[in-house]
Each structure stands twice: as structure tokens, then as C-alpha cells.
Motif scaffolding. Structure first.
Motif, PDB file in Angstrom:
ATOM      1  N   SER A  21       0.765  -1.315   0.169  1.00  0.00           N
ATOM      2  CA  SER A  21       0.119  -0.057   0.088  1.00  0.00           C
ATOM      3  C   SER A  21       0.929   1.173  -0.028  1.00  0.00           C
ATOM      4  N   LYS A  43       0.669   3.266  -3.295  1.00  0.00           N
ATOM      5  CA  LYS A  43      -0.798   3.943  -3.398  1.00  0.00           C
ATOM      6  C   LYS A  43      -0.936   4.909  -2.387  1.00  0.00           C
ATOM      7  N   LYS A  73       0.920   8.307  -3.508  1.00  0.00           N
ATOM      8  CA  LYS A  73       0.288   8.966  -4.572  1.00  0.00           C
ATOM      9  C   LYS A  73      -1.139   9.352  -4.658  1.00  0.00           C
ATOM     10  N   ALA A  74      -1.671   8.885  -3.522  1.00  0.00           N
ATOM     11  CA  ALA A  74      -3.213   9.378  -3.244  1.00  0.00           C
ATOM     12  C   ALA A  74      -3.196  10.868  -2.868  1.00  0.00           C
ATOM     13  N   LEU A 112      -8.544   3.585  -3.018  1.00  0.00           N
ATOM     14  CA  LEU A 112      -7.465   3.597  -3.634  1.00  0.00           C
ATOM     15  C   LEU A 112      -7.588   2.772  -5.067  1.00  0.00           C
ATOM     16  N   PRO A 113      -6.562   2.873  -5.991  1.00  0.00           N
ATOM     17  CA  PRO A 113      -6.747   2.101  -7.095  1.00  0.00           C
ATOM     18  C   PRO A 113      -6.798   0.564  -6.916  1.00  0.00           C
ATOM     19  N   TYR A 172       7.026   2.257  -8.655  1.00  0.00           N
ATOM     20  CA  TYR A 172       5.427   2.365  -8.500  1.00  0.00           C
ATOM     21  C   TYR A 172       4.947   3.558  -8.047  1.00  0.00           C
TER      22      TYR A 172
END
Ligand SMILES: NC(=O)c1ccc[n+]([C@@H]2O[C@H](COP(=O)([O-])OP(=O)(O)OC[C@H]3O[C@@H](n4cnc5c(N)ncnc54)[C@H](OP(=O)(O)O)[C@@H]3O)[C@@H](O)[C@H]2O)c1
Length: 344
Positions: A310, A313, A316-317, A327-328, A340
């Protein structure tokens, strides 16, 4: 891009497993660590992780001293299950401008049990331009994120059932203690009354997250009382022996109800000696979905993975308090972690 700077916050059993795994990963570095346990403060993290060599990171009692030399990108928070206990810890991380990925079960979907604290955290995170995520294997994946994903090919849904059955003998000792393994039924009942055994924390959060994803307005969420699983034969783990008639673990059910109809049903069973271990999701609808993972996903290994995967992610959130459904699509971060973060 520089290595991603990580601050483990809480290096107990799970925090230590996560820290060890992070040390093997490319593209990340541990820049400090926080824990309040008397026997850990001031020691080298390598000693706490049971490594033979020092790694030059001392355990600090508070975040100020942990971040005195270097800022962190993400804190991996793993101290306890309830948001009222972890709120001030998470708030202090956020106030230092650091993203948070936490194992705190209530934080996985805090809007039902702690709506005011959830709102405060969301506001604070936006003020400091960071993201906060509560996750793990369960809650965080098996009974919520995975279930939500499995609804994607459905045209209509009448009812969702998710079951997790695990043999606690293969799990960490704090978990075995948490489920009352080895106690007499009287001791178990007493500990439940005293709230020393709380059962599985997260069923309510998982149900609420699934309902939210489907825009189902539940009339109520019912979390049934925790029941002991009494062993008929002697069973044991490495550390705990269970005599016949004593408690091997626990079981607990929860349901989400609309107009007196059960639309989400969760069934959690964890005990030493469970012969068949599995995770199952059944969606009654069009089309019908029936998924079974057997043996069940290993909780400790998978918690470490979900938390670490995680990290990019969350970096970048958008700022704020997030849940897994915001989240994606979840996925593993197997390569250098920076790849990533850079992905468009
Ligand atoms: N979502 C999931 O799927 C999932 C999976 C696994 C675990 N969890 C949860 O993650 C949490 C951690 O689990 P664990 O087994 O690692 O527990 P643990 O072994 O008790 O470790 C927690 C550590 O955090 C320390 N701590 C407590 N309060 C602190 C504070 N205010 N500041 C800094 N450190 C603090 C503890 O110190 P003391 O010993 O002195 O208190 C201990 O060293 C638990 O709540 C567990 O239920 C969630």
C-alpha cells in the motif's frame, strides 16, 4: 528518485515483521523507529528485529526524536486496534507531514464507530497534505476489498457471505492469546466480560465498507457476541496446549441488514486445531459468484504484504483519510518501490 524514507511506528510482533520485510526491499530505507515499550527504547532496531548486526537506527520514544535527523515519507503504524487509543499517535505523525499506513483495525473504516475522530483525522491530513490509510489482511482485504472486487462482475446482488476459518496454531503468539486459546471456558467468559478478549476487531468495519462501495444503506450492522470454540480433543501450538473441554479459540459472526433482510453476512473462526482452513466468498445474485481460497491466506505474512504494497498507492493518493475502497485496484509492489511511485 531518492529512496522512500520509512518510519516504523510500533515495532511489536507485526511492526517488526513489516520492518524486516522492508529491509529486504529495494528503493526504501528505514530512517528511524518509534516504540514506547521500556525494553525497546534506545536500542538498535536490528536488536529488536533479532538481527545479528546493528543497523544504525535507534528506537525513539516519540516522533520528534525519531525525525530529528531525517524526514520520513511514510510511517508504518502498528500499535493497537482502536482509534480512540491510536488517534493521538496518528495525529502526531500527520502533524509532522508524514503519510500513514496503519494496521489499526478501526481505522480501516472508522466512519461508523468513530465518526468524529475520522473527520478530525481527515481534516488534519488535508491540512498537512498527507494521506492516511488503515489496512491489513482482515480488515483491509479478505472480508472487504476482495469482496468489493468480486462484486464487479455482478448485475444484481441479493446477499454476500464471507467466511474465514483459520488454524491459529500457525499464527503469532499475541494472536493466539487474543483469541483465548488454552483458557478454560470460565476464564474465557471472564476475560470477555472484562474486555480482555475482544474477539476479532473489524467485522463492523468490513461490512460498512462493502455496503458503502455498493451504496447500500444498511438499517443496522449486528456484530454477534464472541463465542468460544471448545476443543473436544487435545490440540496445541508451539506455545499453547489446549486440553479437551478448554478453549481453542473463538468464533464470531456479523451481519448487515436492510429491511430485516440479511444482505451481508461475515463469519470469522480462528482456533488451534482447525482442520480445514479457508477463505470463502459467496455472492448470491446474477451471476452467482463462489470463490474459495484454500488453505486460507496466512494472516501475518499477508498483513505485512498488504501494508507494504500500500505504500506507493498511499504516497500517490490525494490528501485525507482514505480506505482501501478509495485507492486504485490493490496489487503487489514487487520491484524497486520507487517504480510504483513514479508510475503515471
Ligand atoms: N488489520 C489487520 O489485518 C491486522 C493484522 C495484524 C495485526 N493488526 C493489529 O496491529 C496491531 C499491532 O499488532 P502486534 O501484534 O504487533 O501488537 P504488539 O506485539 O502488542 O505490538 C505493538 C507495539 O506497539 C507499542 N506501542 C503501544 N502503544 C504505543 C505508542 N503510543 N507509541 C508507540 N508504540 C506503542 C507496544 O509497546 P507496549 O508493548 O509497551 O505496549 C508494542 O511494542 C494490533 O492492534 C493488531 O490487532 C491488524
Amino acid at each position: 528518485m531518492k529512496k522512500i524514507k520509512i518510519l516504523p511506528y510500533g515495532v511489536g510482533v507485526v511492526g517488526s515483521l513489516i520492518a524486516k520485510f522492508l529491509m529486504e526491499k529495494e528503493g526504501v530505507e528505514i530512517i528511524g523507529a518509534v516504540d514506547v515499550a521500556r525494553d525497546k527504547v534506545g536500542k538498535d532496531l536490528g536488536a529488536i528485529l533479532g538481527l545479528k548486526k546493528k543497523i544504525g537506527v535507534k528506537i525513539s520514544e516519540n516522533i520528534e526524536s525519531a525525525l530529528s535527523k531525517s524526514k520520513a515519507d511514510v510511517a508504518i503504524h502498528a500499535t493497537s486496534s482502536y482509534l480512540k487509543d491510536t488517534y493521538s499517535q496518528i495525529a502526531s505523525i500527520v502533524e509532522h507531514g508524514v503519510n500513514v499506513v496503519s494496521t489499526c483495525e478501526e481505522l480501516s473504516y472508522p466512519y461508523i464507530s468513530e465518526p468524529k475522530l475520522a473527520k478530525k483525522l481527515d481534516t488534519l491530513a488535508k491540512e498537512h497534505n498527507v494521506a492516511i490509510l488503515g489496512t491489513g489482511i482482515n480488515p483491509g482485504f479478505l472480508m472487504d476489498t476482495l469482496v468489493i472486487t468480486l462484486t464487479a462482475p455482478c448485475q444484481s446482488i441479493e446477499k454476500i457471505e464471507a467466511t474465514r476459518v483459520m488454524n491459529a496454531a500457525t499464527r503469532r503468539l499475541p494472536f493466539q492469546k487474543k483469541i483465548g486459546a488454552g483458557l478454560s471456558v470460565e476464564e474465557f467468559t471472564h476475560k470477555i466480560k472484562k474486555k480482555q478478549i475482544t474477539g476479532h476487531v473489524g467485522l463492523e468495519q468490513s461490512i460498512a465498507m462493502v455496503a458503502d462501495a455498493l451504496a447500500w444503506k444498511l438499517d443496522r450492522i449486528v456484530v454477534e457476541s464472541v463465542e468460544p470454540v471448545v476443543s473436544r480433543k487435545p490440540v496445541q501450538s508451539k506455545d499453547i496446549q489446549v486440553k479437551p473441554g478448554n478453549v481453542a479459540g473463538l468464533k464470531q459472526k456479523a451481519k448487515g441488514v436492510i429491511k430485516d433482510k440479511e444482505v451481508i453476512a461475515l463469519d470469522f473462526r480462528a482456533y488451534i486445531g482447525a482442520e480445514e482452513e479457508y477463505d470463502a466468498v459467496t455472492i448470491k445474485g446474477v451471476p452467482e459468484i463462489s470463490e474459495r481460497i484454500s488453505p486460507c491466506v496466512h494472516g501475518d505474512l499477508a498483513t505485512v504484504a498488504v501494508i507494504v504494497n500500500s505504500i506507493p498507492k498511499v504516497m500517490k493518493a490525494p490528501a485525507g483519510l482514505l480506505t482501501m475502497k478509495d485507492l486504485p485496484v490493490p496489487s503487489a509492489a514487487l520491484e524497486d518501490m520507487r517504480k510504483y511511485v513514479k508510475q503515471a
